[in-house]
Design a protein around this motif. Structure first.
Motif, PDB file in Angstrom:
ATOM      1  N   THR A   1       0.833  -1.210   0.000  1.00  0.00           N
ATOM      2  CA  THR A   1       0.000   0.000   0.000  1.00  0.00           C
ATOM      3  C   THR A   1       0.862   1.253   0.000  1.00  0.00           C
ATOM      4  O   THR A   1       0.548   2.240  -0.684  1.00  0.00           O
ATOM      5  CB  THR A   1      -0.950   0.008   1.215  1.00  0.00           C
ATOM      6  N   ALA A   2       1.970   1.226   0.738  1.00  0.00           N
ATOM      7  CA  ALA A   2       2.884   2.369   0.753  1.00  0.00           C
ATOM      8  C   ALA A   2       3.453   2.618  -0.636  1.00  0.00           C
ATOM      9  O   ALA A   2       3.497   3.774  -1.115  1.00  0.00           O
ATOM     10  CB  ALA A   2       4.012   2.128   1.759  1.00  0.00           C
ATOM     11  N   LEU A   3       3.893   1.559  -1.302  1.00  0.00           N
ATOM     12  CA  LEU A   3       4.450   1.717  -2.645  1.00  0.00           C
ATOM     13  C   LEU A   3       3.385   2.170  -3.643  1.00  0.00           C
ATOM     14  O   LEU A   3       3.663   2.986  -4.532  1.00  0.00           O
ATOM     15  CB  LEU A   3       5.081   0.407  -3.104  1.00  0.00           C
ATOM     16  N   LEU A   4       2.170   1.656  -3.496  1.00  0.00           N
ATOM     17  CA  LEU A   4       1.083   2.079  -4.379  1.00  0.00           C
ATOM     18  C   LEU A   4       0.847   3.577  -4.265  1.00  0.00           C
ATOM     19  O   LEU A   4       0.725   4.279  -5.279  1.00  0.00           O
ATOM     20  CB  LEU A   4      -0.194   1.314  -4.031  1.00  0.00           C
ATOM     21  N   LEU A   5       0.800   4.092  -3.043  1.00  0.00           N
ATOM     22  CA  LEU A   5       0.573   5.527  -2.857  1.00  0.00           C
ATOM     23  C   LEU A   5       1.763   6.346  -3.340  1.00  0.00           C
ATOM     24  O   LEU A   5       1.592   7.455  -3.871  1.00  0.00           O
ATOM     25  CB  LEU A   5       0.261   5.825  -1.401  1.00  0.00           C
ATOM     26  N   ALA A   6       2.976   5.816  -3.168  1.00  0.00           N
ATOM     27  CA  ALA A   6       4.152   6.517  -3.680  1.00  0.00           C
ATOM     28  C   ALA A   6       4.103   6.599  -5.204  1.00  0.00           C
ATOM     29  O   ALA A   6       4.453   7.628  -5.801  1.00  0.00           O
ATOM     30  CB  ALA A   6       5.430   5.807  -3.231  1.00  0.00           C
ATOM     31  N   ILE A   7       3.634   5.523  -5.840  1.00  0.00           N
ATOM     32  CA  ILE A   7       3.494   5.516  -7.293  1.00  0.00           C
ATOM     33  C   ILE A   7       2.434   6.518  -7.737  1.00  0.00           C
ATOM     34  O   ILE A   7       2.643   7.307  -8.665  1.00  0.00           O
ATOM     35  CB  ILE A   7       3.137   4.100  -7.788  1.00  0.00           C
TER      36      ILE A   7
ATOM     37  N   GLN B   1      -2.969  -1.161   5.838  1.00  0.00           N
ATOM     38  CA  GLN B   1      -3.318  -0.411   4.632  1.00  0.00           C
ATOM     39  C   GLN B   1      -3.391   1.094   4.895  1.00  0.00           C
ATOM     40  O   GLN B   1      -2.851   1.895   4.114  1.00  0.00           O
ATOM     41  CB  GLN B   1      -4.649  -0.924   4.078  1.00  0.00           C
ATOM     42  N   PHE B   2      -4.029   1.489   5.984  1.00  0.00           N
ATOM     43  CA  PHE B   2      -4.139   2.920   6.273  1.00  0.00           C
ATOM     44  C   PHE B   2      -2.787   3.524   6.634  1.00  0.00           C
ATOM     45  O   PHE B   2      -2.428   4.604   6.145  1.00  0.00           O
ATOM     46  CB  PHE B   2      -5.156   3.166   7.388  1.00  0.00           C
ATOM     47  N   THR B   3      -2.029   2.848   7.479  1.00  0.00           N
ATOM     48  CA  THR B   3      -0.716   3.381   7.852  1.00  0.00           C
ATOM     49  C   THR B   3       0.244   3.336   6.666  1.00  0.00           C
ATOM     50  O   THR B   3       1.023   4.271   6.447  1.00  0.00           O
ATOM     51  CB  THR B   3      -0.113   2.604   9.035  1.00  0.00           C
TER      52      THR B   3
ATOM     53  N   GLY C   1       3.382   6.065   2.399  1.00  0.00           N
ATOM     54  CA  GLY C   1       3.671   6.213   0.976  1.00  0.00           C
ATOM     55  C   GLY C   1       3.622   7.664   0.516  1.00  0.00           C
ATOM     56  O   GLY C   1       4.458   8.103  -0.284  1.00  0.00           O
ATOM     57  N   ILE C   2       2.656   8.405   1.025  1.00  0.00           N
ATOM     58  CA  ILE C   2       2.565   9.831   0.704  1.00  0.00           C
ATOM     59  C   ILE C   2       3.776  10.579   1.256  1.00  0.00           C
ATOM     60  O   ILE C   2       4.390  11.412   0.570  1.00  0.00           O
ATOM     61  CB  ILE C   2       1.260  10.430   1.271  1.00  0.00           C
ATOM     62  N   TRP C   3       4.144  10.282   2.483  1.00  0.00           N
ATOM     63  CA  TRP C   3       5.291  10.952   3.088  1.00  0.00           C
ATOM     64  C   TRP C   3       6.579  10.627   2.349  1.00  0.00           C
ATOM     65  O   TRP C   3       7.458  11.487   2.196  1.00  0.00           O
ATOM     66  CB  TRP C   3       5.403  10.561   4.560  1.00  0.00           C
ATOM     67  N   LEU C   4       6.725   9.379   1.877  1.00  0.00           N
ATOM     68  CA  LEU C   4       7.910   8.996   1.103  1.00  0.00           C
ATOM     69  C   LEU C   4       7.990   9.795  -0.193  1.00  0.00           C
ATOM     70  O   LEU C   4       9.083  10.205  -0.624  1.00  0.00           O
ATOM     71  CB  LEU C   4       7.869   7.502   0.784  1.00  0.00           C
ATOM     72  N   THR C   5       6.848  10.029  -0.815  1.00  0.00           N
ATOM     73  CA  THR C   5       6.819  10.835  -2.036  1.00  0.00           C
ATOM     74  C   THR C   5       7.290  12.248  -1.759  1.00  0.00           C
ATOM     75  O   THR C   5       8.102  12.807  -2.507  1.00  0.00           O
ATOM     76  CB  THR C   5       5.401  10.869  -2.627  1.00  0.00           C
ATOM     77  N   HIS C   6       6.794  12.833  -0.696  1.00  0.00           N
ATOM     78  CA  HIS C   6       7.225  14.185  -0.327  1.00  0.00           C
ATOM     79  C   HIS C   6       8.730  14.222  -0.090  1.00  0.00           C
ATOM     80  O   HIS C   6       9.419  15.160  -0.507  1.00  0.00           O
ATOM     81  CB  HIS C   6       6.483  14.658   0.929  1.00  0.00           C
ATOM     82  N   LEU C   7       9.242  13.187   0.569  1.00  0.00           N
ATOM     83  CA  LEU C   7      10.675  13.122   0.837  1.00  0.00           C
ATOM     84  C   LEU C   7      11.475  13.029  -0.460  1.00  0.00           C
ATOM     85  O   LEU C   7      12.467  13.747  -0.646  1.00  0.00           O
ATOM     86  CB  LEU C   7      10.972  11.910   1.729  1.00  0.00           C
ATOM     87  N   MET C   8      11.044  12.177  -1.381  1.00  0.00           N
ATOM     88  CA  MET C   8      11.772  11.986  -2.635  1.00  0.00           C
ATOM     89  C   MET C   8      11.807  13.251  -3.486  1.00  0.00           C
ATOM     90  O   MET C   8      12.792  13.511  -4.182  1.00  0.00           O
ATOM     91  CB  MET C   8      11.146  10.848  -3.444  1.00  0.00           C
ATOM     92  N   PHE C   9      10.738  14.042  -3.433  1.00  0.00           N
ATOM     93  CA  PHE C   9      10.663  15.241  -4.261  1.00  0.00           C
ATOM     94  C   PHE C   9      10.989  16.521  -3.484  1.00  0.00           C
ATOM     95  O   PHE C   9      10.725  17.621  -3.947  1.00  0.00           O
ATOM     96  CB  PHE C   9       9.285  15.351  -4.911  1.00  0.00           C
ATOM     97  N   SER C  10      11.584  16.350  -2.296  1.00  0.00           N
ATOM     98  CA  SER C  10      12.012  17.489  -1.467  1.00  0.00           C
ATOM     99  C   SER C  10      10.866  18.451  -1.181  1.00  0.00           C
ATOM    100  O   SER C  10      11.024  19.680  -1.235  1.00  0.00           O
ATOM    101  CB  SER C  10      13.172  18.238  -2.151  1.00  0.00           C
TER     102      SER C  10
END
Length: 215
Positions: free
Chosen positions: A11-17, A89-91, A96-105
């Motif tokens: 679920t984390a990877l899905l949201l990051a995608i 799934q919720f966590t 996943g959203i936070w990882l995206t923010h981290l990757m894109f600064s």
């Protein structure tokens, strides 16, 4: 434990995608929403296919509370596992959203301002969720080996034929309220999405034959 880790990571990877491809598409498309949505939908479908193929044998690759609810009703897992999957799934979606923010600064903690509400949007989410659950349910019975492809293609198409862009997932709706990027949804609009998704799940459960719950 492996199944819980699978649901969390998947679920984390899905949201990051979802969030990452949306941000990338909007950035490279110079604000062209059609280009952004095209990139977003293709990346989501491709990523979802890979995740289901790889993690399906471990946890079933639900990544979605209403999918887990349906499979609990059909007797594929017990109540304890369903609740555990929901927590993962919720966590996982939020991480996943936070990882995206981290990757894109980007700022890690955000809140979306994108309005997604109204009867048409709610009807769209109801139909989206019903379609997704029907594809999974029928595919699981009639074409089990093709379920990853069926789900991935359904979601990719759903981005384009629904006004809500096919969330069809309460954990996704909640997590996307925490990003003010292309895929965001205002926190005040999340409840409408979740209600529509849960209602669709209840309809699907109501028309699906039940089986004995596993203990």
């Amino acid at each position: 434990m492996r199944s819980y880790v699978s649901e969390f990571v998947g679920t984390a990877l899905l949201l990051a995608i979802v969030a990452g491809s949306g941000f990338m598409g909007e950035s490279l498309g110079a604000g062209n929403a059609a280009v952004a949505l095209l990139g977003n939908s293709i990346a989501t479908g491709a990523g979802l296919y890979a995740l289901i193929v790889l993690l399906g044998p471990v946890s079933g690759a639900h990544f979605n509370p209403v999918v887990t609810l349906m499979f609990w009703k059909l007797g594929h897992l017990n109540l304890k596992k369903m609740l555990g999957y929901w927590a993962c799934q919720f966590t996982g979606a939020i991480v996943g959203i936070w990882l995206t923010h981290l990757m894109f600064s980007l700022p890690i903690i955000q809140e979306s301002t994108k309005v997604r509400t109204g009867l048409g949007i709610w009807a769209s989410e109801f139909i989206s969720t019903l379609v997704l659950l029907a594809v999974i349910h029928i595919g699981d019975k009639e074409a089990k080996d093709k379920v990853p492809m069926l789900v991935a293609l359904t979601v990719t198409a759903g981005y384009w034929f629904t006004s809500s862009t096919f969330f069809a997932n309460p954990s996704v709706a909640l997590a996307r309220s925490l990003t003010n990027t292309f895929v965001g949804i205002a926190p005040s609009d999340v409840l409408g999405f979740v209600i529509a998704e849960v209602l669709a799940a209840l309809v699907m459960i109501g028309i699906s034959p039940s089986s004995k719950q596993k203990s």
